[in-house]
Write a protein that holds these residues in place. Structure first.
Motif, mmCIF file in Angstrom:
data_model
loop_
_atom_site.group_PDB
_atom_site.id
_atom_site.type_symbol
_atom_site.label_atom_id
_atom_site.label_comp_id
_atom_site.label_asym_id
_atom_site.label_seq_id
_atom_site.Cartn_x
_atom_site.Cartn_y
_atom_site.Cartn_z
ATOM 1 N N PRO A 240 0.859 -1.130 0.267
ATOM 2 C CA PRO A 240 -0.038 -0.280 0.149
ATOM 3 C C PRO A 240 0.904 1.186 -0.153
ATOM 4 O O PRO A 240 1.850 0.938 0.924
ATOM 5 C CB PRO A 240 -0.871 -0.746 1.137
ATOM 6 N N VAL A 241 0.692 2.246 -0.204
ATOM 7 C CA VAL A 241 0.629 3.978 -0.594
ATOM 8 C C VAL A 241 0.147 5.474 -0.809
ATOM 9 O O VAL A 241 -1.296 4.708 -0.656
ATOM 10 C CB VAL A 241 1.639 3.745 -2.245
ATOM 11 N N THR A 242 0.779 5.669 0.084
ATOM 12 C CA THR A 242 -0.077 6.964 0.007
ATOM 13 C C THR A 242 -0.488 7.803 -0.707
ATOM 14 O O THR A 242 -0.302 8.075 -2.081
ATOM 15 C CB THR A 242 0.684 7.333 1.703
ATOM 16 N N PHE A 243 -1.637 8.440 0.173
ATOM 17 C CA PHE A 243 -2.288 9.751 -1.618
ATOM 18 C C PHE A 243 -0.328 10.272 -1.654
ATOM 19 O O PHE A 243 0.294 10.477 -3.022
ATOM 20 C CB PHE A 243 -3.072 10.473 -0.880
ATOM 21 N N THR A 244 -0.535 10.816 -0.781
ATOM 22 C CA THR A 244 0.963 12.256 -1.216
ATOM 23 C C THR A 244 2.168 11.072 -1.967
ATOM 24 O O THR A 244 2.750 12.051 -2.326
ATOM 25 C CB THR A 244 1.183 12.306 0.165
ATOM 26 N N GLU A 245 2.676 10.157 -1.636
ATOM 27 C CA GLU A 245 3.690 8.986 -1.689
ATOM 28 C C GLU A 245 3.417 8.963 -3.492
ATOM 29 O O GLU A 245 3.988 9.117 -4.167
ATOM 30 C CB GLU A 245 3.635 7.605 -1.559
ATOM 31 N N LEU A 246 1.983 8.995 -3.866
ATOM 32 C CA LEU A 246 1.724 8.687 -5.186
ATOM 33 C C LEU A 246 1.872 10.017 -6.083
ATOM 34 O O LEU A 246 1.895 9.498 -7.307
ATOM 35 C CB LEU A 246 -0.090 8.564 -5.085
ATOM 36 N N GLN A 247 1.536 11.419 -5.400
ATOM 37 C CA GLN A 247 1.840 12.676 -6.141
ATOM 38 C C GLN A 247 3.429 12.398 -6.336
ATOM 39 O O GLN A 247 4.020 13.684 -7.348
ATOM 40 C CB GLN A 247 1.346 13.412 -4.833
ATOM 41 N N GLN A 248 4.369 12.240 -4.491
ATOM 42 C CA GLN A 248 5.867 12.237 -5.263
ATOM 43 C C GLN A 248 6.009 11.180 -6.742
ATOM 44 O O GLN A 248 6.684 11.985 -7.106
ATOM 45 C CB GLN A 248 6.289 11.929 -3.816
ATOM 46 N N LYS A 249 6.193 10.312 -6.774
ATOM 47 C CA LYS A 249 6.120 9.375 -7.947
ATOM 48 C C LYS A 249 5.603 9.513 -8.804
ATOM 49 O O LYS A 249 5.979 9.045 -9.872
ATOM 50 C CB LYS A 249 5.796 7.590 -6.808
ATOM 51 N N THR A 250 4.468 10.380 -9.287
ATOM 52 C CA THR A 250 4.057 10.499 -10.719
ATOM 53 C C THR A 250 3.588 12.309 -11.237
ATOM 54 O O THR A 250 4.016 12.029 -12.123
ATOM 55 C CB THR A 250 2.411 9.701 -10.247
ATOM 56 N N GLY A 251 4.173 12.852 -9.952
ATOM 57 C CA GLY A 251 4.218 14.176 -10.480
ATOM 58 C C GLY A 251 2.917 14.916 -10.352
ATOM 59 O O GLY A 251 2.701 15.884 -10.878
ATOM 60 N N LEU A 252 1.195 13.869 -10.553
ATOM 61 C CA LEU A 252 0.655 14.389 -10.722
ATOM 62 C C LEU A 252 -0.247 15.781 -9.431
ATOM 63 O O LEU A 252 0.116 15.104 -8.044
ATOM 64 C CB LEU A 252 -0.811 13.327 -10.650
ATOM 65 N N SER A 253 -1.197 16.745 -10.017
ATOM 66 C CA SER A 253 -1.752 17.489 -9.592
ATOM 67 C C SER A 253 -2.995 16.585 -8.280
ATOM 68 O O SER A 253 -3.048 16.067 -8.149
ATOM 69 C CB SER A 253 -2.635 18.451 -9.691
ATOM 70 N N LYS A 254 -3.216 17.063 -6.852
ATOM 71 C CA LYS A 254 -3.975 17.155 -6.494
ATOM 72 C C LYS A 254 -5.091 16.539 -7.186
ATOM 73 O O LYS A 254 -6.056 14.957 -7.161
ATOM 74 C CB LYS A 254 -4.263 17.125 -5.079
ATOM 75 N N SER A 255 -5.856 17.599 -7.872
ATOM 76 C CA SER A 255 -7.146 17.119 -8.312
ATOM 77 C C SER A 255 -7.440 16.334 -9.525
ATOM 78 O O SER A 255 -7.714 15.089 -9.869
ATOM 79 C CB SER A 255 -7.984 18.260 -9.177
#
Length: 309
Positions: A240-255
């Motif tokens: 499992p991965v947190t939302f913040t970790e996914l943001q860091q790994k993908t560079g996607l905006s929150k929305s």
């Protein structure tokens, strides 16, 4: 550690309440029934009733309505329930809801009963629920009751919700599972207090018109039809991965990340790992959903060809 009491409940009144919530949840564009359904309903609504719905915070009362329905002796028939609810005294209502009212209902119990009765009576006139939907939801409730005797409750919740995973360390006195049609493919979850968890879980149509792919197959193929979502699934396979970790790994905006995760969740392709008390999710891929996708795709593509010979 004591296991929670699992209550799996269905009555026509539950779906009446859920359909009203689905109608008012117009900002959410993931409901299968969507704006086309709302437009058809709106034709039969008076302006005054529409205004009343706009001014009502249904989220404040919907779970309490479900709890009243659970303990009603007349819950198997909408008209009978409404007549019973109309005669329900404020003291009786308090006795039913007191165990769940940590801070009370802001509008007061009498106003809650009177307003709920008025709205549900009119909504039942405008949006009666078909017998086919009732039977679909009853079959789902029956299946979940059987499954509850066979698997741990963590697996039961995962199966019912297509991917909500509770932490076994978290303690619940009761988990109330209510099958729902009008909000599909979404689930609605609510903590009534620190120990009662209410889940309206989505139930899909069992059949579609001939030569038409199922909603589930369409959601799954749509979920995979984007490079960003495929990258997310690749990452989530090691979750499992947190939302913040996914943001860091993908560079996607929150929305943007919320959007892609929502499509993957409604497709049943990922798990959302739920942990009290901060109610933060972690995410991981849901491997068995890929077996389901293979079966659905083969059944639709090759099954139709075989039947047409």
């Amino acid at each position: 550690m004591d296991m929670p009491l699992i209550r799996i409940e269905y009555s026509p009144v539950h779906e009446l309440v859920t359909s009203l919530f689905a109608y008012t949840d117009h900002k959410n564009h993931l409901h299968d029934l969507g704006n086309k359904w709302r437009k058809e309903i709106r034709k039969n609504l008076s302006e005054s009733f529409e205004k009343k719905l706009e001014d009502l915070d249904l989220c404040e009362i919907i779970t309490y309505l479900h709890l009243v329905i659970v303990d009603s002796p007349e819950k198997q028939n909408v008209e009978s329930f409404l007549a019973w609810f109309a005669d329900l005294g404020e003291g009786q209502l308090y006795e039913m809801l007191a165990p769940h009212l940590e801070e009370g209902i802001s509008m007061g119990l009498k106003a809650f009963r009177d307003l709920s009765l008025e709205i549900l009576t009119e909504w039942h006139r405008v949006c009666p629920i078909s017998q086919e939907i009732h039977e679909l939801l009853e079959r789902s409730a029956s299946r979940m009751k059987q499954l509850n005797e066979q698997v741990p409750y963590i697996d039961l919740i995962d199966e019912a919700t297509s991917g909500i995973v509770l932490d076994p360390v978290d303690e619940y006195d009761t988990i109330l599972l209510i099958p729902a049609y009008h909000i599909k493919p979404l689930n609605r979850m609510d903590f009534v207090n620190s120990r009662l968890f209410v889940i309206n879980y989505a139930v899909d149509d069992e059949q579609t018109p001939e030569d038409t792919p199922t909603h589930q197959l369409l959601r799954m193929t749509k979920g995979l039809a984007d490079e960003k979502r495929l990258v997310l699934l690749h990452i989530l396979a090691g979750g499992p991965v947190t939302f913040t970790e996914l943001q860091q790994k993908t560079g996607l905006s929150k929305s943007n990340l919320h959007y892609h995760l929502s499509l993957l969740k409604t497709a049943g392709l990922l798990r959302m790992h739920f942990k009290k008390p901060n109610e933060k999710y972690k995410y991981s891929a849901r491997p068995e959903s890929f077996d389901q996708l293979k079966a659905l795709l083969e059944s639709y593509v090759f099954g139709i060809k075989k039947n047409s010979k």
